[in-house]
Motif scaffolding. Structure first.
Motif, short mmCIF file in Angstrom:
data_model
loop_
_atom_site.label_atom_id
_atom_site.label_comp_id
_atom_site.label_asym_id
_atom_site.label_seq_id
_atom_site.Cartn_x
_atom_site.Cartn_y
_atom_site.Cartn_z
N VAL A 1 5.09 31.71 49.63
CA VAL A 1 6.17 31.96 48.68
C VAL A 1 5.92 33.34 48.07
CG1 VAL A 1 7.38 31.14 46.63
CG2 VAL A 1 6.31 29.49 48.20
N PHE A 2 6.95 34.19 48.07
CA PHE A 2 6.83 35.57 47.61
C PHE A 2 7.72 35.79 46.39
CE2 PHE A 2 5.97 35.60 52.20
CZ PHE A 2 4.69 36.14 52.21
N PRO B 1 14.55 34.75 52.00
CA PRO B 1 13.24 35.11 52.53
C PRO B 1 12.10 35.01 51.52
CG PRO B 1 14.35 37.09 51.85
CD PRO B 1 15.26 35.95 51.49
N VAL B 2 12.29 34.24 50.43
CA VAL B 2 11.22 34.09 49.45
C VAL B 2 10.24 33.02 49.89
CG1 VAL B 2 10.68 33.54 47.04
CG2 VAL B 2 12.71 34.91 47.59
N LEU B 3 10.75 31.86 50.29
CA LEU B 3 9.89 30.79 50.79
C LEU B 3 9.91 30.87 52.32
CD1 LEU B 3 9.63 27.17 49.50
CD2 LEU B 3 9.68 27.63 51.95
N ARG B 4 8.71 31.01 52.91
CA ARG B 4 8.61 31.23 54.35
C ARG B 4 7.62 30.26 54.97
NH1 ARG B 4 10.46 36.24 56.07
NH2 ARG B 4 10.62 35.06 58.01
N ALA C 1 11.08 38.86 40.97
CA ALA C 1 10.64 39.46 39.71
C ALA C 1 9.37 40.25 40.00
CB ALA C 1 10.38 38.40 38.65
N PRO C 2 9.37 41.55 39.78
CA PRO C 2 8.20 42.36 40.15
C PRO C 2 6.90 41.92 39.48
CG PRO C 2 10.08 43.77 39.76
CD PRO C 2 10.49 42.39 39.32
N ASP C 3 6.98 41.28 38.30
CA ASP C 3 5.75 40.87 37.62
C ASP C 3 5.25 39.51 38.08
OD1 ASP C 3 7.70 39.22 36.42
OD2 ASP C 3 6.58 39.16 34.53
N ALA C 4 5.98 38.83 38.96
CA ALA C 4 5.63 37.45 39.34
C ALA C 4 4.39 37.42 40.23
CB ALA C 4 6.81 36.80 40.05
#
Length: 774
Positions: free
Chosen positions: A722-723, A765-768, A728-731
């Motif tokens: 998971v990306f 493409p967040v969860l891969r 959110a850049p701070d995640a």
């Protein structure tokens, strides 16, 4: 010391009187003034080469009043690099070495009231190229003149770094006023048996007797120096000291050592410990305990090192130790790091291997370089020898290998190439200044100058054939004693690349690639392991995943060889800018999937399949025993066979077993589990396994510092990742690359100050995963 860090201006090229920050450098001052674009973004680096070919002048004014001290010294802890120092227009001194401290007597140049301090920097290129013209060309990995100047070599560009040739006052500068005598050097050695030796060097403004007192843990020693005497040795014994241990072996116990000379007091932290390095096996032993090294190579964390704060270092050290590291190798193309760096290593029990700053080139030994190298070595060995974390001085990176294998002998035609530094000067300095510390002439190195330096049967080796030309499974063909460098590339995190590139949309070429043929090697490296990427998003996921797999494969192979092989040092831990590279943590400090893979591979206890053999590795102080469960199953989750074994793995040992149910047909896998630790062996590469399309459910729950994501597998989920930084850049997420079997669940904790779209979080493409639905 009175620092002189205020009121500086910078002049050079068409610019005059620009406000300047000290410590700092030209690039950061021009950037702060809005006169150049950020060199780390897009292709800005390529437009800034002129800076390294330009002379620059720093200047400030300060008030001074004579207080009657006999000496006033201008102390320059770091001038980068070729400089003329003037006080009130009169020359105080010249410098030509970024890596050392300079001290100039200036009491005769100062005046009451306002004074002017000027530091004129020559072009580093002009200096280095002039030395090259005098001494003759030398071969190297890059067509840059870095061997001819004592400056951080990677400023001139590397296969992961930009060409940004700096100038500036990069460490502290100030005035030190004193009378009578001063403590010039304090050189402590503390052994595990409690013996402490403190060698001191005293500088006199005028001949006079003085007394030096040393104290540690209640023990005290005194010595009286006669008029003009400049050195002495103080010896003490501490009964039953608590020892300093590396991570995983005990507490990193530190003691305050106080040394007094008149009203001067110097307090330094030391640790009681013994270190031995076996030259043939290259086995590192601390306090009698052999240590399996789980290390990373450390490069400069910024091309502009004055920007690296203690907070940044603390973050990187936490990331390194959380990944299981017990050693950092400070690589020879950089510099000697700050005091804060080694203090952190002492506190956290992180071993330090320190290269002298020579890398990937033939270095001339003629003057003025010989004297500069000797001065910098004496300076830094004296500065760093008190640190118990420092376990090895290493002469260079890959220069001996270059002489043997890169065609240098013919090209050199008898000219010097650095051997005199590595086999004579540097070991002599270490023996004189830091005799209790091990010295190793270079890496790779096989223990003697007449033996192939990359002989896997002795000493240290570097493995670059795999990344450059072979599938990563070729790591299994190596049986080394110690691997000091090996690596595999992957791109930076999505948010890092998105910040650094203005490309819309992003492509693989949006990430700087400095390695020759690097993009082709990334794709070749996927081999049969993963599908061929058709989109940027697939390229990003597959190449990051492949990097993690490749390095986990190598680390597990070499750990399974313990105690024959006693260490790996991964290339590389960190990056200095946003780039596709071998790093585990990218240039913005984000963890790449490789970091999570190394956390598993460097765990104290692992299970690993080496061919059909299952190996249990126990790098802990306690036996590892329990019921080893082995299951043969289909990719659809059907159990086909089971096996159970009661095993016991002794402390700091390995145990191999051959499962009776190891024969696999296409579409089958073995699952081995012991005490919560798991290993998988697949019958084929992922594209040939015939996985069902991924089926899963998700639950997203808001928590105080972000969200909690639970994924439950209806089918096998291969390398679930998971990306959240895409949203959110701070995640930040606490785990990656988790393979779930049907019916299993994984919970991920994502920290962020922003609100995340739950639907996007659980979708492509967040969860891969490798077998995802499209």
């Amino acid at each position: 010391m009175r620092t002189l860090h205020q009121g500086w201006t910078l002049t050079g090229s068409d610019f005059s009187g620009i406000p300047a920050t000290v410590p700092g450098c030209v690039h950061t001052d021009l950037l702060a003034a809005g006169l150049i674009d950020d060199p780390y973004l897009d292709r800005n680096e390529e437009r800034l080469a002129w800076i390294g070919r330009t002379p620059w002048t720093y200047e400030t004014t300060f008030d001074w009043s004579d207080t009657g001290e006999e000496r006033v010294d201008l102390v320059c802890a770091g001038l980068d690099t070729v400089a003329t120092v003037l006080v009130n227009g009169m020359q105080a001194g010249r410098t030509a070495n970024m890596h050392r401290t300079y001290r100039f007597a200036v009491e005769h140049l100062l005046r009451e009231g306002a004074n002017t301090l000027t530091v004129r920097f020559d072009s580093p290129y002009a200096y280095a190229e002039a030395r090259r013209a005098e001494l003759g060309e030398r071969p190297g990995a890059y067509a840059e003149p870095y061997p001819f100047i004592r400056k951080m070599a990677c400023n001139f560009g590397w296969d992961w770094g930009p060409t940004l040739v700096t100038a500036g006052i990069w460490r502290a500068i100030g005035l030190e006023s004193w009378s009578g005598a001063r403590l010039a050097e304090v050189l402590p050695t503390a052994r595990a048996d409690g013996e402490v030796e403190v060698r001191v060097r005293v500088e006199h403004a005028r001949p006079a007797a003085c007394e030096v007192v040393a104290e540690v843990a209640g023990a005290e020693a005194r010595v009286r120096l006669a008029a003009g005497q400049t050195s002495a040795v103080l010896r003490m014994r501490v009964e039953d000291p608590e020892l300093w241990w590396p991570r995983g072996y005990g507490e990193a116990r530190l003691y305050d050592l106080t040394v007094r000379l008149g009203d001067q007091v110097r307090t330094e932290r030391i640790g009681f410990r013994d270190v031995h390095v076996d030259r043939e096996a290259f086995r590192l032993t601390v306090n009698g305990a052999p240590v399996y090294v789980k290390g990373f190579n450390w490069i400069p964390n910024d091309c502009f090192p004055a920007r690296v704060t203690a907070g940044t270092l603390a973050e990187r050290f936490t990331q390194a130790t959380d990944a299981g590291a017990n050693l950092l190798r400070v690589w020879g193309g950089g510099t000697y790091e700050s005091d804060a760096f080694y203090d952190l290593a002492d506190e956290r029990g992180l071993l330090i291997w320190q290269d002298f700053p020579f890398a990937c080139a033939a270095y001339p030994e003629e003057e003025p370089l010989w004297s500069e190298v000797e001065a910098e070595a004496r300076d830094n060995v004296a500065r760093l020898m008190r640190h118990p974390s420092l376990v090895l001085w290493c002469g260079n990176n890959e220069n001996i290998e270059g002489f043997w294998h890169w065609g240098w002998k013919k090209e050199l035609a008898g000219r010097t190439w650095g051997e005199g530094f590595y086999q004579d000067l540097l070991p002599r300095v270490v023996n004189e200044v830091d005799p209790a510390r091990a010295y190793w002439p270079g890496s790779p190195y096989s223990g003697t100058p007449d033996r192939d330096p990359n002989d896997p049967s002795r000493g240290t080796i570097h493995i670059w054939t795999v990344w450059n030309a072979q599938d990563y499974t070729h790591y299994a063909n190596y049986t080394p004693r110690f691997v000091a460098e090996f690596g595999f590339q992957g791109p930076p995190a999505y948010a890092t690349l998105r910040r650094a590139s203005s490309d819309r949309p992003l492509t693989p070429d949006s990430s700087p690639q400095k390695a020759i043929g690097g993009q082709d090697k990334l794709l070749r490296g996927l081999g049969a392991h993963l599908p061929r990427p058709e989109t940027f998003d697939d390229w990003h996921y597959y190449t990051q995943l492949n990097q993690a797999r490749a390095m986990a494969f190598g680390v597990e192979r070499f750990r399974a060889l313990m105690p024959y092989c006693m260490g790996t040092i991964i290339w590389q831990f960190n990056d200095c800018w946003p780039v596709t590279s071998w790093s585990a943590v990218d240039g913005d400090g984000r963890k790449k999937p490789l970091w999570y893979g190394m956390r598993r591979a460097y765990a104290p206890r692992i299970l690993t399949f080496q061919g059909t053999e299952l190996v249990a590795v126990n790098d802990s102080a306690e036996p590892w025993e329990g019921e080893l469960a082995i299951t043969r199953m289909s990719v659809t989750g059907e159990t086909l066979a089971k096996e159970s074994l009661t095993i016991r793995v002794e402390p700091r040992a390995v145990l191999g077993v051959e499962p009776a149910i190891a024969d696999l047909a296409t579409g089958e896998l073995l699952v081995a589990e012991l005490d919560g630790t798991r290993a998988l062996r697949l019958a084929a590469e992922d594209p040939e396994m015939g996985y069902p399309a991924a089926d899963y459910t998700t639950e997203v729950e808001a928590v105080n510092d972000g969200v909690r994501l639970r994924v439950t597998a209806g089918t096998i989920l291969r390398e679930l990742a998971v990306f959240p930084d895409r949203l959110a850049p701070d995640a930040k997420i606490d785990d990656q690359l988790v393979t779930l079997l049907p019916g299993e669940s994984a919970t991920f904790h994502i920290t962020t100050a922003q609100s995340l779209d739950h639907r996007a979080l659980t979708s492509y493409p967040v969860l891969r995963c490798v077998n995802e639905r499209r």
